[in-house]
Design a protein around this motif. Structure first.
Motif, PDB file in Angstrom:
ATOM      1  N   ARG A 294       0.832  -1.215   0.000  1.00  0.00           N
ATOM      2  CA  ARG A 294       0.000   0.000   0.000  1.00  0.00           C
ATOM      3  C   ARG A 294       0.864   1.262   0.000  1.00  0.00           C
ATOM      4  NH1 ARG A 294      -3.454   1.374   5.131  1.00  0.00           N
ATOM      5  NH2 ARG A 294      -2.721   3.506   5.018  1.00  0.00           N
ATOM      6  N   LEU A 295       1.967   1.211   0.763  1.00  0.00           N
ATOM      7  CA  LEU A 295       2.815   2.400   0.887  1.00  0.00           C
ATOM      8  C   LEU A 295       3.912   2.450  -0.176  1.00  0.00           C
ATOM      9  CD1 LEU A 295       3.252   2.422   4.777  1.00  0.00           C
ATOM     10  CD2 LEU A 295       1.632   3.739   3.414  1.00  0.00           C
ATOM     11  N   GLY A 296       3.959   1.425  -1.019  1.00  0.00           N
ATOM     12  CA  GLY A 296       4.974   1.407  -2.081  1.00  0.00           C
ATOM     13  C   GLY A 296       6.378   1.238  -1.537  1.00  0.00           C
ATOM     14  N   LEU A 297       6.514   0.525  -0.402  1.00  0.00           N
ATOM     15  CA  LEU A 297       7.831   0.428   0.237  1.00  0.00           C
ATOM     16  C   LEU A 297       8.795  -0.495  -0.519  1.00  0.00           C
ATOM     17  CD1 LEU A 297       6.803   0.298   4.008  1.00  0.00           C
ATOM     18  CD2 LEU A 297       7.731   2.217   2.736  1.00  0.00           C
ATOM     19  N   ASP A 298       8.265  -1.255  -1.496  1.00  0.00           N
ATOM     20  CA  ASP A 298       9.166  -2.107  -2.247  1.00  0.00           C
ATOM     21  C   ASP A 298       9.852  -1.365  -3.387  1.00  0.00           C
ATOM     22  OD1 ASP A 298       8.736  -4.415  -0.708  1.00  0.00           O
ATOM     23  OD2 ASP A 298       6.772  -4.687  -1.674  1.00  0.00           O
ATOM     24  N   GLU A 299       9.398  -0.139  -3.635  1.00  0.00           N
ATOM     25  CA  GLU A 299      10.048   0.696  -4.668  1.00  0.00           C
ATOM     26  C   GLU A 299      11.417   1.153  -4.158  1.00  0.00           C
ATOM     27  OE1 GLU A 299       8.587   2.142  -7.529  1.00  0.00           O
ATOM     28  OE2 GLU A 299       6.740   0.992  -7.321  1.00  0.00           O
ATOM     29  N   PRO A 300      12.367   1.472  -5.063  1.00  0.00           N
ATOM     30  CA  PRO A 300      13.654   2.026  -4.615  1.00  0.00           C
ATOM     31  C   PRO A 300      13.428   3.348  -3.878  1.00  0.00           C
ATOM     32  CG  PRO A 300      13.734   1.470  -6.940  1.00  0.00           C
ATOM     33  CD  PRO A 300      12.315   1.304  -6.513  1.00  0.00           C
ATOM     34  N   VAL A 301      14.304   3.616  -2.903  1.00  0.00           N
ATOM     35  CA  VAL A 301      14.069   4.764  -2.019  1.00  0.00           C
ATOM     36  C   VAL A 301      14.052   6.089  -2.795  1.00  0.00           C
ATOM     37  CG1 VAL A 301      16.501   5.118  -1.321  1.00  0.00           C
ATOM     38  CG2 VAL A 301      14.671   5.736   0.240  1.00  0.00           C
ATOM     39  N   MET A 302      14.901   6.210  -3.843  1.00  0.00           N
ATOM     40  CA  MET A 302      14.935   7.478  -4.579  1.00  0.00           C
ATOM     41  C   MET A 302      13.657   7.671  -5.397  1.00  0.00           C
ATOM     42  SD  MET A 302      17.436   9.034  -3.451  1.00  0.00           S
ATOM     43  CE  MET A 302      17.534  10.516  -4.445  1.00  0.00           C
ATOM     44  N   THR A 303      13.055   6.555  -5.859  1.00  0.00           N
ATOM     45  CA  THR A 303      11.776   6.654  -6.575  1.00  0.00           C
ATOM     46  C   THR A 303      10.700   7.157  -5.613  1.00  0.00           C
ATOM     47  OG1 THR A 303      12.483   4.702  -7.768  1.00  0.00           O
ATOM     48  CG2 THR A 303      10.187   5.352  -8.061  1.00  0.00           C
ATOM     49  N   ARG A 304      10.744   6.598  -4.384  1.00  0.00           N
ATOM     50  CA  ARG A 304       9.765   7.033  -3.381  1.00  0.00           C
ATOM     51  C   ARG A 304       9.967   8.503  -3.033  1.00  0.00           C
ATOM     52  NH1 ARG A 304      11.460   2.661   0.483  1.00  0.00           N
ATOM     53  NH2 ARG A 304      10.766   4.065   2.119  1.00  0.00           N
ATOM     54  N   TYR A 305      11.242   8.915  -2.954  1.00  0.00           N
ATOM     55  CA  TYR A 305      11.523  10.327  -2.643  1.00  0.00           C
ATOM     56  C   TYR A 305      10.965  11.222  -3.742  1.00  0.00           C
ATOM     57  CZ  TYR A 305      14.123  14.703  -2.476  1.00  0.00           C
ATOM     58  OH  TYR A 305      14.452  16.037  -2.481  1.00  0.00           O
ATOM     59  N   ALA A 306      11.224  10.821  -4.998  1.00  0.00           N
ATOM     60  CA  ALA A 306      10.771  11.638  -6.131  1.00  0.00           C
ATOM     61  C   ALA A 306       9.252  11.768  -6.118  1.00  0.00           C
ATOM     62  CB  ALA A 306      11.260  11.023  -7.438  1.00  0.00           C
ATOM     63  N   SER A 307       8.585  10.659  -5.812  1.00  0.00           N
ATOM     64  CA  SER A 307       7.117  10.737  -5.845  1.00  0.00           C
ATOM     65  C   SER A 307       6.591  11.556  -4.658  1.00  0.00           C
ATOM     66  CB  SER A 307       6.522   9.326  -5.923  1.00  0.00           C
ATOM     67  OG  SER A 307       6.024   8.918  -4.714  1.00  0.00           O
ATOM     68  N   TRP A 308       7.268  11.442  -3.500  1.00  0.00           N
ATOM     69  CA  TRP A 308       6.863  12.256  -2.332  1.00  0.00           C
ATOM     70  C   TRP A 308       7.081  13.743  -2.620  1.00  0.00           C
ATOM     71  CZ3 TRP A 308      10.324  14.938   1.155  1.00  0.00           C
ATOM     72  CH2 TRP A 308       9.653  15.536   2.252  1.00  0.00           C
ATOM     73  N   LEU A 309       8.269  14.044  -3.233  1.00  0.00           N
ATOM     74  CA  LEU A 309       8.597  15.445  -3.529  1.00  0.00           C
ATOM     75  C   LEU A 309       7.603  16.030  -4.540  1.00  0.00           C
ATOM     76  CD1 LEU A 309      10.717  17.634  -2.870  1.00  0.00           C
ATOM     77  CD2 LEU A 309      11.927  16.921  -4.935  1.00  0.00           C
ATOM     78  N   ALA A 310       7.254  15.211  -5.540  1.00  0.00           N
ATOM     79  CA  ALA A 310       6.274  15.674  -6.534  1.00  0.00           C
ATOM     80  C   ALA A 310       4.956  15.999  -5.826  1.00  0.00           C
ATOM     81  CB  ALA A 310       6.070  14.603  -7.600  1.00  0.00           C
ATOM     82  N   GLY A 311       4.599  15.158  -4.860  1.00  0.00           N
ATOM     83  CA  GLY A 311       3.394  15.411  -4.065  1.00  0.00           C
ATOM     84  C   GLY A 311       3.503  16.712  -3.295  1.00  0.00           C
TER      85      GLY A 311
END
Lengths: 284, 320
Positions: B54-71
């Motif tokens: 649900r939280l997308g924790l299996d994605e690479p950390v930089m991908t998660r950062y990019a999506s959080w930053l875009a948010g």
């Protein structure tokens, strides 16, 4: 956590140089006494700091029989907790300043010696840390690592690192332009050797003054973090967590808050006055 | 001026990116599984797997950062794990309280510091000047939360004249709001008074030494006119600079003051989130704090650039 570090007390009218004044000697005496209490505290404490003596009574005021400064809500001797807490609070502040200074020396030293893009990247990283209010940054670090004494030291040192790094960088740049560094470079000394052997001994005085002021900031920082439950954890007493415990019983007895607060204020005021005097005396 | 603003914004961007990256990595590269941390040790592996997905924790950390930053750029700060309330809504409720507290404390500090500095400058080394030094040392040596607790002890518990906790909106009840904010605002303002008065005093003393001032004095201008009309404006650049720095400190102080006085601002939200292990809320609130600090620094520079246009040229010329 006001920006005391930037502004020497009464800077503009005081002449630079000269000996310490009476008030500064008094501050030195007060600070020396507090340090002595921190060193000898556990030996001087009449009871173990965690010992609960319900037979004596809870929330006793100062001057109660057998308890010079009274007891807290768990019937623990306030003097004993204050003495042991003095060691914890001063120890955390000292460790945080040493670590913060170490980080600052490393980052500021590399930035100042290397220059160019390394300097730009490191200094922007320091600016990024400064973009967090100090308590917010410390809280994020505590959230990341879990609250503990060690985390408190690390959090405060990271908050202080940018200030030290900026100072070390500017002092390094100033010294790098001097002839003795050019002479050392001409004789084939490496950048690391120049930094350690030639530049470092010449920047200690202003760094020491900054470290003294930083110590004066680390004391309330530890207190604030421990007060919020993010710093030194119970049963270890620190001034901050003593205030936090006393706060819950403030309407019944103010002493649990008042006594550690007096220690914080005396420590910060004595360091602030002393550091200012030493800085003036050394003309740094 | 537009060029100056654009240049300053361009300087802020890498700092913001680095700050947001540091924040994200600090809270996302912790040892252990973030999903398990959120669910607790009793959660089954299946429950953990569902949350990781649900939280997308299996994605690479930089991908998660990019999506959080875009948010963050879109104004989407994520949601509370426990209640699913959007962090944006929480921030929207809490931010006005924090900004009101910090701004009011800054104004009170300035109102107390400037006259104190003006009086002390008229006779450097005199009684008022000495008193200012003592007040400065005392006010800055008492941490904000200790001021707060002392005020609660005196004004709320002993004298019972002001409330020790609770927030009243200034829109609903201005008088009630003034009563509820009086103690926290004063507790925050006092440590800043000492700092700002010292800076204002030092800046005015320095200005008074300048040749233009000596010329004005020689022309027969009265000391009060010299001070209020001619020395105050050049000195105000230093005062505005220190006010900007103090505002960032005050924003940080709201964390502990809101906790002491139970005020529903960003600082209390941050502590509550910490206690409930709401890492996404901590992340969202902390990034809002950094944005507030960066914009307060921009505002400081803009005010200073309008007071002294030479500062603009210095920065646009590339020195900044």
């Amino acid at each position: 956590m006001a920006g005391l570090a930037e502004v020497p007390v009464g800077a503009a009218v005081r002449s630079s140089g000269g000996a310490l004044r009476t008030v500064e000697w008094l501050a030195a005496g007060a600070f020396g006494l507090i340090v002595l209490l921190a060193i000898l505290g556990p030996l001087l404490a009449p009871y173990p700091p965690e010992e609960q003596r319900f037979a004596d009574g809870v929330l006793l005021g100062p001057g109660s029989p057998g308890h010079l400064l009274g007891t807290d809500q768990l019937a623990r001797d306030l003097l004993s907790r204050l003495l042991v807490g003095t060691r914890v609070s001063l120890g955390v502040a000292l460790a945080a300043v040493v670590l913060g200074l170490g980080l600052g020396l490393l980052i500021g030293g590399i930035a100042g010696m290397r220059g160019g893009w390394v300097d730009a990247v490191l200094m922007r990283a320091m600016d990024a840390l400064l973009a967090f209010p100090a308590l917010v940054l410390a809280l994020v670090i505590a959230a990341a690592l879990g609250p503990s004494l060690r985390t408190t030291v690390l959090a405060i040192s990271i908050v202080m690192a940018p200030g030290f790094a900026r100072l070390v960088r500017s002092l390094t740049l100033r010294e790098r332009a001097r002839d003795y560094v050019a002479a050392a470079r001409a004789s084939g000394a490496s950048a690391g050797r120049i930094a350690r052997v030639h530049i470092l001994p010449n920047i200690w005085a202003p760094l020491g003054a900054q470290a003294a002021l930083a110590f004066g900031h680390a004391i309330p920082a530890e207190a604030a973090l421990s007060f919020l439950g993010l710093g030194v954890q119970l049963p270890d007493p620190s001034w901050g967590n003593m205030i936090s415990e006393g706060y819950a019983y403030l309407s019944l007895s103010p002493w649990g808050v008042v006594l550690p607060s007096i220690m914080i204020v005396c420590t910060v005021a004595s360091i602030s006055i002393l550091a200012d005097g030493v800085r003036r005396a050394l003309e740094v | 001026m537009t060029r100056y603003v654009l240049r300053r914004l361009a300087q802020m961007l890498p700092v913001f990116l680095l700050a947001s990256l540091a924040l994200f990595l600090a809270l996302n590269l912790l040892p252990g599984d973030p999903a398990r941390r959120l669910l607790g040790n009793r959660a089954s592996p299946e429950q953990v797997a569902v949350v990781r997905d649900r939280l997308g924790l299996d994605e690479p950390v930089m991908t998660r950062y990019a999506s959080w930053l875009a948010g963050v750029v879109r104004g989407d700060l994520g949601a509370s794990f426990g209640s699913a309330t959007p962090v944006r809504e929480m921030v929207a409720r809490a931010l006005p309280v924090t900004l009101l507290l910090a701004s009011a404390a800054l104004v009170v500090a300035l109102v107390l510091a400037i006259p104190a500095a003006l009086v002390s400058v008229t006779r450097p080394g005199g009684l008022v000047d000495g008193l200012l030094t003592v007040v400065s040392v005392v006010s800055t040596s008492v941490p904000t939360f200790v001021w707060g607790l002392s005020f609660i002890l005196v004004f709320a518990l002993a004298l019972r004249v002001l409330p020790s906790s609770g927030y009243v909106s200034p829109v609903a009840d201005p008088l009630g709001a003034a009563r509820s904010l009086a103690l926290p605002v004063l507790a925050m303002a006092l440590p800043s008074v000492g700092v700002m008065a010292r800076v204002a005093r030092a800046a005015m003393l320095e200005t008074m030494q300048e040749p233009a001032m000596q010329f004005a004095r020689a022309k027969g201008l009265s000391p009060s006119r010299l001070l209020l009309v001619h020395a105050l404006k050049p000195a105000s650049v230093a005062v505005v600079s220190v006010a900007g720095v103090e505002f960032a400190y005050l924003l940080g102080d709201t964390v502990v003051v809101e906790w002491v006085f139970s005020l529903p601002g960003l600082g209390k939200l941050l502590i509550d989130s910490f206690l409930q292990r709401e890492y996404f809320v901590i992340q969202g609130v902390a990034v809002v704090f950094t944005i507030a600090v960066l914009f307060s620094s921009l505002a400081t520079d803009l005010v200073n650039a309008s007071i002294d246009p030479r500062l603009q040229e210095r920065l646009v010329g590339g020195a900044g």
